[in-house]
Design an enzyme around this catalytic site. Structure first.
Site, PDB file in Angstrom:
ATOM      1  CE1 TYR A  87      -3.807  -2.322  -0.426  1.00 46.06           C
ATOM      2  CE2 TYR A  87      -2.944  -3.015   2.037  1.00 46.06           C
ATOM      3  CZ  TYR A  87      -3.725  -3.312   1.216  1.00 46.06           C
ATOM      4  OH  TYR A  87      -5.073  -4.349   0.979  1.00 46.06           O
ATOM      5  CG  HIS A 114      -9.575  -0.557  -5.404  1.00 48.54           C
ATOM      6  ND1 HIS A 114     -10.252  -0.472  -3.785  1.00 48.54           N
ATOM      7  CD2 HIS A 114     -10.621  -0.259  -6.544  1.00 48.54           C
ATOM      8  CE1 HIS A 114     -11.427  -1.134  -4.042  1.00 48.54           C
ATOM      9  NE2 HIS A 114     -12.125  -0.818  -5.506  1.00 48.54           N
TER      10      HIS A 114
END
Ligand code: CA2
Length: 150
Positions: free
Chosen positions: A26, A103
């Site tokens: 991430y 995302h």
């Protein structure tokens, strides 16, 4: 001069951990940094953002309902709820505001269960896999969609 637009930015469960865990997936940017960048970018385009993160499905749904008549569009990273929540998808459809799903990670490079999004059909489009840039491009797309509407 165009009219100022107001965007509701929603971050789903666990995104409060951004920058603190799993940087290999991430990245190292924090949610606060993403929110600040979104605010800056919105401001430079005569828009405002209101950001909200929750680990609770119902809280996110309540916020979507409350956006009716207040926000012009929704930018949402539903996080894990992307792949499970019919209720969140229903809320997005019900308010009928233009929405863009984003995302950080590329859902198609990960486990197969991440390829299904319930929310996607309730959104104008999806941006996935570009890290924090997914949010910034999502905001840009949403503002363009709103300009077309006027
Ligand atoms: O890539 C994305 O943005 C996701 O929406 C992130 C979700 C995941 O379930 C989706 O499949 C894709 C997970 C959010 C969890 O965020 C964390 C951030 C840092 C450390 C741990 C979790």
């Amino acid at each position: 001069m165009g009219q100022s637009r107001h965007i509701l930015v929603l971050h789903g469960p666990n995104l409060n951990l951004l920058g603190m865990r799993e940087p290999e997936i991430y990245g190292t940017v924090t949610l606060g940094e993403i929110d600040a960048e979104l605010s800056e970018r919105a401001k430079s385009q005569d828009a405002t953002v209101e950001t909200f993160q929750s680990n609770h499905e119902g809280a996110l749904i309540d916020r979507i309902h409350a956006a009716r008549g207040k926000a012009d569009g929704i930018l949402i990273n539903p996080a894990g709820l992307t792949h499970t929540s019919v209720a969140l998808a229903d809320a997005l459809s019900a308010v009928a505001l233009p929405a863009v799903e984003v995302h950080l990670s590329n859902l198609h490079r990960r486990e197969s269960f991440r390829r299904r999004s319930y929310c996607a059909a309730a959104c104008r489009g999806t941006i996935s896999g570009l890290g924090a840039r997914s949010y910034y491009l999502g905001l840009e797309a949403l503002l363009e969609i709103l300009s077309e509407k006027k």
